[in-house]
Scaffold this motif. Structure first.
Motif, PDB file in Angstrom:
ATOM      1  N   ALA A   1       2.365  13.375   5.606  1.00  0.00           N
ATOM      2  CA  ALA A   1       3.712  12.831   5.799  1.00  0.00           C
ATOM      3  C   ALA A   1       4.204  13.175   7.192  1.00  0.00           C
ATOM      4  O   ALA A   1       3.827  14.208   7.760  1.00  0.00           O
ATOM      5  CB  ALA A   1       4.668  13.376   4.752  1.00  0.00           C
ATOM      6  N   ILE A   2       5.051  12.307   7.737  1.00  0.00           N
ATOM      7  CA  ILE A   2       5.617  12.502   9.066  1.00  0.00           C
ATOM      8  C   ILE A   2       7.126  12.345   8.982  1.00  0.00           C
ATOM      9  O   ILE A   2       7.626  11.350   8.438  1.00  0.00           O
ATOM     10  CB  ILE A   2       5.029  11.489  10.068  1.00  0.00           C
ATOM     11  N   MET A   3       7.858  13.335   9.505  1.00  0.00           N
ATOM     12  CA  MET A   3       9.320  13.292   9.523  1.00  0.00           C
ATOM     13  C   MET A   3       9.820  13.590  10.932  1.00  0.00           C
ATOM     14  O   MET A   3       9.635  14.708  11.413  1.00  0.00           O
ATOM     15  CB  MET A   3       9.929  14.307   8.554  1.00  0.00           C
ATOM     16  N   PRO A   4      10.402  12.638  11.622  1.00  0.00           N
ATOM     17  CA  PRO A   4      11.106  12.973  12.858  1.00  0.00           C
ATOM     18  C   PRO A   4      12.275  13.925  12.546  1.00  0.00           C
ATOM     19  O   PRO A   4      12.780  13.942  11.424  1.00  0.00           O
ATOM     20  CB  PRO A   4      11.605  11.617  13.352  1.00  0.00           C
TER      21      PRO A   4
ATOM     22  N   ILE B   1       0.857  -1.185   0.000  1.00  0.00           N
ATOM     23  CA  ILE B   1       0.000   0.000   0.000  1.00  0.00           C
ATOM     24  C   ILE B   1       0.893   1.235   0.000  1.00  0.00           C
ATOM     25  O   ILE B   1       1.722   1.416   0.899  1.00  0.00           O
ATOM     26  CB  ILE B   1      -0.901   0.012   1.243  1.00  0.00           C
ATOM     27  N   PHE B   2       0.748   2.074  -1.019  1.00  0.00           N
ATOM     28  CA  PHE B   2       1.574   3.273  -1.117  1.00  0.00           C
ATOM     29  C   PHE B   2       0.769   4.509  -0.719  1.00  0.00           C
ATOM     30  O   PHE B   2      -0.341   4.715  -1.221  1.00  0.00           O
ATOM     31  CB  PHE B   2       2.099   3.457  -2.540  1.00  0.00           C
ATOM     32  N   PRO B   3       1.297   5.337   0.180  1.00  0.00           N
ATOM     33  CA  PRO B   3       0.627   6.607   0.471  1.00  0.00           C
ATOM     34  C   PRO B   3       0.520   7.455  -0.799  1.00  0.00           C
ATOM     35  O   PRO B   3       1.266   7.267  -1.755  1.00  0.00           O
ATOM     36  CB  PRO B   3       1.567   7.267   1.495  1.00  0.00           C
ATOM     37  N   THR B   4      -0.408   8.386  -0.789  1.00  0.00           N
ATOM     38  CA  THR B   4      -0.601   9.274  -1.933  1.00  0.00           C
ATOM     39  C   THR B   4       0.658  10.096  -2.184  1.00  0.00           C
ATOM     40  O   THR B   4       1.334  10.521  -1.241  1.00  0.00           O
ATOM     41  CB  THR B   4      -1.794  10.211  -1.668  1.00  0.00           C
ATOM     42  N   ALA B   5       0.972  10.312  -3.450  1.00  0.00           N
ATOM     43  CA  ALA B   5       2.148  11.118  -3.807  1.00  0.00           C
ATOM     44  C   ALA B   5       2.048  12.517  -3.186  1.00  0.00           C
ATOM     45  O   ALA B   5       0.958  13.100  -3.097  1.00  0.00           O
ATOM     46  CB  ALA B   5       2.271  11.224  -5.320  1.00  0.00           C
ATOM     47  N   LEU B   6       3.181  13.043  -2.751  1.00  0.00           N
ATOM     48  CA  LEU B   6       3.206  14.383  -2.179  1.00  0.00           C
ATOM     49  C   LEU B   6       2.830  15.420  -3.238  1.00  0.00           C
ATOM     50  O   LEU B   6       3.129  15.263  -4.422  1.00  0.00           O
ATOM     51  CB  LEU B   6       4.597  14.698  -1.639  1.00  0.00           C
ATOM     52  N   THR B   7       2.185  16.490  -2.790  1.00  0.00           N
ATOM     53  CA  THR B   7       1.831  17.608  -3.660  1.00  0.00           C
ATOM     54  C   THR B   7       2.282  18.902  -2.987  1.00  0.00           C
ATOM     55  O   THR B   7       2.666  18.898  -1.808  1.00  0.00           O
ATOM     56  CB  THR B   7       0.313  17.669  -3.893  1.00  0.00           C
ATOM     57  N   PRO B   8       2.215  20.040  -3.702  1.00  0.00           N
ATOM     58  CA  PRO B   8       2.561  21.317  -3.062  1.00  0.00           C
ATOM     59  C   PRO B   8       1.676  21.663  -1.874  1.00  0.00           C
ATOM     60  O   PRO B   8       2.029  22.523  -1.069  1.00  0.00           O
ATOM     61  CB  PRO B   8       2.380  22.325  -4.200  1.00  0.00           C
ATOM     62  N   ASN B   9       0.536  20.997  -1.738  1.00  0.00           N
ATOM     63  CA  ASN B   9      -0.367  21.284  -0.627  1.00  0.00           C
ATOM     64  C   ASN B   9      -0.313  20.235   0.482  1.00  0.00           C
ATOM     65  O   ASN B   9      -1.160  20.234   1.380  1.00  0.00           O
ATOM     66  CB  ASN B   9      -1.807  21.387  -1.153  1.00  0.00           C
ATOM     67  N   SER B  10       0.663  19.339   0.424  1.00  0.00           N
ATOM     68  CA  SER B  10       0.766  18.300   1.446  1.00  0.00           C
ATOM     69  C   SER B  10       1.101  18.895   2.813  1.00  0.00           C
ATOM     70  O   SER B  10       1.815  19.896   2.912  1.00  0.00           O
ATOM     71  CB  SER B  10       1.836  17.273   1.059  1.00  0.00           C
TER      72      SER B  10
ATOM     73  N   LYS C   1       9.110  26.224   1.447  1.00  0.00           N
ATOM     74  CA  LYS C   1       9.429  26.705   0.105  1.00  0.00           C
ATOM     75  C   LYS C   1       8.967  25.736  -0.975  1.00  0.00           C
ATOM     76  O   LYS C   1       8.767  26.120  -2.135  1.00  0.00           O
ATOM     77  CB  LYS C   1      10.938  26.949  -0.036  1.00  0.00           C
ATOM     78  N   LEU C   2       8.810  24.455  -0.589  1.00  0.00           N
ATOM     79  CA  LEU C   2       8.287  23.452  -1.519  1.00  0.00           C
ATOM     80  C   LEU C   2       6.764  23.465  -1.541  1.00  0.00           C
ATOM     81  O   LEU C   2       6.146  22.644  -2.218  1.00  0.00           O
ATOM     82  CB  LEU C   2       8.789  22.064  -1.124  1.00  0.00           C
ATOM     83  N   GLY C   3       6.174  24.394  -0.790  1.00  0.00           N
ATOM     84  CA  GLY C   3       4.738  24.523  -0.761  1.00  0.00           C
ATOM     85  C   GLY C   3       4.055  23.739   0.333  1.00  0.00           C
ATOM     86  O   GLY C   3       2.823  23.688   0.391  1.00  0.00           O
ATOM     87  N   LYS C   4       4.830  23.120   1.204  1.00  0.00           N
ATOM     88  CA  LYS C   4       4.249  22.248   2.225  1.00  0.00           C
ATOM     89  C   LYS C   4       3.724  23.049   3.428  1.00  0.00           C
ATOM     90  O   LYS C   4       4.238  24.121   3.758  1.00  0.00           O
ATOM     91  CB  LYS C   4       5.271  21.228   2.721  1.00  0.00           C
ATOM     92  N   HIS C   5       2.716  22.486   4.067  1.00  0.00           N
ATOM     93  CA  HIS C   5       2.273  22.974   5.356  1.00  0.00           C
ATOM     94  C   HIS C   5       3.016  22.153   6.411  1.00  0.00           C
ATOM     95  O   HIS C   5       3.080  20.922   6.319  1.00  0.00           O
ATOM     96  CB  HIS C   5       0.769  22.792   5.515  1.00  0.00           C
TER      97      HIS C   5
END
Length: 341
Positions: free
Chosen positions: A81-84, A4-13, A41-45
């Motif tokens: 997405a989650i990043m420690p 199962i693959f998570p949805t591809a990242l977008t500028p609004n992720s 800067k990549l558009g992420k929240h």
């Protein structure tokens, strides 16, 4: 059963930053703010949890608070997405406090990082069959001029389809973190050494399989426990596996003992090959070198090993997606990782 693959990242992720292992001491908080700015800067929240800002007794906070914050992000539908911030030492304390049944039925989201973070990544994939991404840590994103190999983490996870996506071995790697932490906010990694992948099986080889692995220092702890059901996971699909590993701060004999431990728990069964990262801050045991050990271990498990690859604590590193079908190719000191789905 398919991965199962998570949805591809977008500028609004939306990214959540949480510290299930180590938090960040006050002296380095400025780099967390910079990393947040770079991701924006990549558009992420970007949401940063309370655990990120504290560090005491080799952990960010109590196991209960780390698990609670992580669960809240893993089950929140608005998080993509989650990043420690980085790895650490005691992520294993969190595993028993997570509701794994709830996680398996929650919206899949990318878990991203390496070092002790790979303890969570590997366990999450093996228990839920949801893909995770062994790649750069959030802390490293504070750099304003990341190299092309590191920057590919975002390209890989943003691709609508990764089929035939090729990552190449880096031209240069960083042999030590000393200069980077002394010079203040860095423009990028201190890439001071020529990259040269090596092989136990001649000048050219390739193998194909589903990727699984991470940091040997921590994965060896969960091997053989209910948090790493590798046989059950492996038996759920037809393809072979590719085991990828890296380690730090060990003498050669200690690295061998931990590879042996994985072997005895069946990690190399039904594998087509092994990919090993560059050992960091590691030394020979007497005259027993890492290279000798790796060649002996390849004979022991009857598999080709490509080593000194771009994985782990001596950056830059490739983006390795746990659960994804991929091909590793090696020729004369260079290599590629190609996704096949």
């Amino acid at each position: 059963m398919s991965t199962i693959f998570p949805t591809a990242l977008t500028p609004n992720s939306t990214f959540a930053i949480t510290a299930p292992s180590s938090g960040v001491p006050t002296s380095l908080h400025s780099r967390i703010h910079k990393a947040k700015n770079q991701l924006e800067k990549l558009g992420k929240h970007v949401i940063i949890g309370d655990t990120v800002w504290t560090q005491k007794a080799a952990r960010s906070s109590s196991a209960e608070s780390r698990a609670a914050e992580l669960m809240s992000y893993l089950t929140a539908p608005e998080i993509d997405a989650i990043m420690p911030p980085w790895g650490g030492e005691l992520l294993v304390q969190v595993l028993a406090k997570l509701d794994w049944d709830k996680l398996a039925s929650s919206k899949p989201k990318w878990l991203i990082g390496y070092s002790d973070t790979s303890t969570l990544l590997c366990s999450y994939t093996l228990q839920t069959n949801i893909a995770t991404a062994h790649a750069t840590n959030f802390f490293d994103l504070h750099m304003e001029a990341l190299d092309e190999t590191t920057k590919e983490w975002h390209k890989v996870l943003s691709a609508p389809s990764r089929k035939n996506f090729v990552q190449n071995s880096s031209p240069m790697y960083q042999s030590s973190w000393d200069k980077l932490f002394k010079q203040g906010d860095a423009a990028g990694f201190d890439l001071d050494s020529k990259t040269q992948w090596k092989s136990t099986a001649g000048e050219s080889l390739s193998f194909t399989g589903r990727l699984i692995g991470g940091c040997l220092n921590t994965l060896t702890t969960i091997a053989g426990t209910k948090y790493a059901p590798i046989k059950k996971w492996r038996d759920s699909f037809e393809e072979d596996t590719i085991i990828y590993l890296e380690w730090a701060d060990w003498k050669t004999a200690e690295a061998y003992r931990n590879l042996w431990h994985l072997k005895e728990h069946g990690w190399f069964d039904q594998a087509s090959g092994v990919l090993l990262g560059r050992p960091a801050r590691s030394t020979p045991s007497e005259d027993y070198t890492a290279e000798q050990m790796i060649h002996e271990f390849a004979d022991e498990i009857g598999l080709p090993i490509v080593y000194d690859a771009d994985i782990g604590h001596m950056p830059p590193q490739l983006t390795m997606i746990n659960g994804a079908l991929a091909a590793v190719s090696y020729h004369d000191g260079s290599g590629t990782l190609t996704y096949l789905e």
